[in-house]
Design an enzyme around this catalytic site. Structure first.
Site, PDB file in Angstrom:
ATOM      1  N   CYS A   1      -3.711   2.867   1.544  1.00 55.45           N
ATOM      2  CA  CYS A   1      -3.564   2.316   0.294  1.00 55.45           C
ATOM      3  C   CYS A   1      -2.990   3.133  -0.857  1.00 55.45           C
ATOM      4  O   CYS A   1      -2.605   2.592  -1.832  1.00 55.45           O
ATOM      5  CB  CYS A   1      -4.977   2.041  -0.257  1.00 55.45           C
ATOM      6  SG  CYS A   1      -6.211   3.351   0.286  1.00 55.45           S
TER       7      CYS A   1
ATOM      8  N   GLU B   1     -12.704  -0.647  -2.393  1.00 52.09           N
ATOM      9  CA  GLU B   1     -11.206   0.189  -2.473  1.00 52.09           C
ATOM     10  C   GLU B   1     -10.279  -0.687  -1.846  1.00 52.09           C
ATOM     11  O   GLU B   1     -10.400  -1.042  -0.682  1.00 52.09           O
ATOM     12  CB  GLU B   1     -11.628   1.537  -1.900  1.00 52.09           C
ATOM     13  CG  GLU B   1     -10.419   2.506  -2.409  1.00 52.09           C
ATOM     14  CD  GLU B   1      -9.144   2.320  -1.762  1.00 52.09           C
ATOM     15  OE1 GLU B   1      -8.261   1.681  -1.924  1.00 52.09           O
ATOM     16  OE2 GLU B   1      -9.182   3.214  -0.732  1.00 52.09           O
TER      17      GLU B   1
ATOM     18  N   LYS C   1     -19.200  -1.291  10.075  1.00 50.84           N
ATOM     19  CA  LYS C   1     -18.507  -2.515  10.793  1.00 50.84           C
ATOM     20  C   LYS C   1     -17.015  -2.211  10.669  1.00 50.84           C
ATOM     21  O   LYS C   1     -16.503  -2.292   9.631  1.00 50.84           O
ATOM     22  CB  LYS C   1     -18.845  -3.955   9.904  1.00 50.84           C
ATOM     23  CG  LYS C   1     -18.786  -5.173  10.616  1.00 50.84           C
ATOM     24  CD  LYS C   1     -17.283  -5.338  11.541  1.00 50.84           C
ATOM     25  CE  LYS C   1     -16.448  -5.816  10.386  1.00 50.84           C
ATOM     26  NZ  LYS C   1     -14.808  -6.005  11.091  1.00 50.84           N
TER      27      LYS C   1
ATOM     28  N   GLU D   1       1.692  -5.283  -2.137  1.00 52.12           N
ATOM     29  CA  GLU D   1       1.519  -4.352  -1.301  1.00 52.12           C
ATOM     30  C   GLU D   1       2.037  -4.430   0.122  1.00 52.12           C
ATOM     31  O   GLU D   1       1.570  -5.480   0.768  1.00 52.12           O
ATOM     32  CB  GLU D   1       0.104  -3.975  -1.353  1.00 52.12           C
ATOM     33  CG  GLU D   1      -0.437  -2.697  -0.464  1.00 52.12           C
ATOM     34  CD  GLU D   1      -1.976  -2.252  -0.322  1.00 52.12           C
ATOM     35  OE1 GLU D   1      -2.747  -3.257  -0.060  1.00 52.12           O
ATOM     36  OE2 GLU D   1      -2.037  -1.159  -0.745  1.00 52.12           O
TER      37      GLU D   1
END
Ligand code: ADP
Length: 502
Positions: A296, A262, A187, A395
């Site tokens: 990331c 993750e 997906k 982040e």
């Protein structure tokens, strides 16, 4: 269906009207299309079929059926490896074309998307080799018994993918899932749906049995959420925001699905005064600004020991100002735009928060001159950032770097660990003892010494704390795609003790 059939022009815009389910290309019942924006022009460059709940049901059914067929019953592990190898070969063959699509969808320069596709193929090759190295073990419970473990596939894996490195993240899940004998539903993120469809095409060409690979472009809260609650899905492998992981974990808890996540980071890059500063500068810049900060694992908090802090910060800022931001299809471009308007707005918000916090802006902060359209932003460096400020704790996922001074090793470790994340860390020093002490003390799934970006198919990768659950890459990650079954066979001639005899 061949590639040309998939690309029917509608109103001058290339359209991908079908999704890949059970080895066939199917037009979703809802008939809706996702508009994908080219982030360099802010214009719709393609439309992609949107999978709804019916397509999720169909894909899960097809994947479950594949797990009852030859793929699960007759194929040897080595044969599964051969399919993956063929898949990797086809990916390399089509790398240039897929890279072009990915650059339009995601905004990364062509040299980056080409590099990622080549690496994705390396990843598939690694797991191709791993397929027949997935062993159970024999356990010496008793001399007159045979006890052993089998590593069985979990079943149907839903891979929910991010928009920052779509093909790489797909390969990280596709490789181990297929090597271990599972079926998979990819997906892709709604912002970057095209490259996963290309993987569907390659799965078909590689001759994988129907239903082993399915591709469902669709929206997270619709197709994504449906996969995470579907009773026919056994595992969710996810890369994205930790808040989404939290929702997925809750949704998946209904049927206790296996989950690996993750979820990003706020990775510290610690430079001691005895480091090779030229090298640290070059690697630091690349680690901070590659993928326009949309990774990331970027080094987003740079800690520099006080005696060299000012010198390092100003050299870093000068180099950041010289980074060429531009159109991803231009070979001259170092970094492209942010992938979406939402991400640009988020990056700009953090630049505002940085300014409000009193941190010192030493590079960037605005829109690059001459780029009036597109989600572009300058590589931005803030110095004297407080580690407890939003800029150092949250982040950004854009090219915005927080630079902070520290006095000694203990303070560097304590600042590095004062974070809810724990994905990657770097320590720069010539002192081997200190390097090992810091590597041991830092809370991160990957610690790099005098380097960065050591992500490799052979190395386990994943996070401590909010950065995730489980590990990707390496032979260890194959285990995350298996159930362990213990088998105990009695070989003794003894009569069993009959507790209920009298
Ligand atoms: P971002 O916020 O940066 O877009 P997300 O974590 O929301 O990142 O997206 C990563 C992936 O998760 C995408 O494929 C997205 O469609 C999917 N997603 C988003 N929300 C959900 C949800 N509630 N359930 C399942 N998948 C989701």
């Amino acid at each position: 269906m061949n590639n040309e059939e998939m690309r029917l022009p509608i109103e001058g815009v290339q359209t991908f009207e079908k999704v890949f389910i059970g080895g066939e290309w199917i037009a979703p019942r809802g008939g809706r299309l996702i508009e994908s924006i080219d982030p360099a022009t802010e214009e719709v460059w393609t439309r992609v079929a949107e999978s709804g709940l019916e397509e999720v049901d169909l894909a899960v059914a097809a994947a479950r059926q594949a797990m009852q067929g030859p793929w699960a019953r007759y194929f040897t592990a080595s044969q599964r490896g051969e399919y993956l190898r063929r898949f990797a070969l086809l990916l390399r063959r089509d790398a240039e074309r897929i890279a072009h699509l990915e650059s339009r969808d995601n905004g990364k320069p062509l040299h980056d998307t080409e590099g990622e596709i080549s690496k994705a193929a390396d990843w598939l090759d690694f797991f191709a080799g791993g397929a027949d190295k997935l062993n159970g073990s024999q356990i010496p419970v008793r001399p007159d018994a045979l006890a052993f473990t089998r590593r069985e596939p979990i079943g149907v894996v839903a891979a929910i993918l991010p928009w920052n490195s779509p093909i790489m993240m797909a390969a990280w899940k596709l490789g181990p899932a297929l090597a271990a004998g599972n079926a998979i539903i990819l997906k892709p993120a709604e912002q970057t749906p095209v490259s996963a469809l290309q993987l569907g095409r390659l799965a078909q060409e590689a001759g994988l049995p129907p239903g082993v690979v399915n591709v469902l472009p669709g929206y997270g809260p619709v197709a994504g959420a449906a996969l995470t609650t579907h009773p026919g899905v056994n595992k969710v492998a996810f890369t994205g925001d930790w808040r989404t992981a939290q929702k997925i974990m809750q949704a998946a808890s209904g049927s206790l699905k296996r989950c690996t996540f993750e979820c990003g980071g706020k990775s510290p890059f610690i430079v001691f005064e005895d480091a090779d500063l030229d090298k640290a500068l070059v690697v630091g810049l690349n680690s901070a600004f590659r993928s326009t900060g949309q990774s990331c694992s970027i080094a987003s908090r740079i800690f520099v020991q006080r005696p060299i802090y000012e010198r390092f910060a100003s050299a870093f800022a000068e180099r950041a100002k010289a980074i060429r931001v531009g159109n991803p299809l231009d070979a001259h471009t170092h970094i492209g735009p942010q992938t979406s308007a939402d991400q640009l707005a988020k990056t700009q918000r953090y630049i505002g928060l940085g300014l409000e916090s009193g941190a010192r802006l030493i590079a960037g902060g605005g829109r690059p001159p001459g780029l009036d359209r597109g989600y572009f932003v300058e590589p931005t460096v803030f110095a004297d950032v407080r580690n407890d400020s939003c800029l150092a704790q949250e982040e950004v996922f854009g090219p915005v770097i927080a630079m902070l001074p520290f006095d000694d090793e203990a303070e560097a470790v304590s600042l590095a660990n004062d974070s809810n994340y724990g994905l990657v860390a770097a320590v720069w020093t010539q002192d081997i003892k200190r390097a090992h002490r810091v590597a041991a003390a830092v809370e991160a799934g990957l610690v790099c010494v005098n380097t960065y970006g050591a992500t490799h198919w052979m190395l386990p990768y994943g996070g401590f704390k909010l950065s995730g659950i489980g590990r990707e890459n390496s032979l260890e990650s194959l285990l995350e795609y298996t159930e362990v079954k213990s088998v105990f066979v009695d070989l003794s001639d003894q009569r069993p003790a009959d507790r209920f005899a009298d």
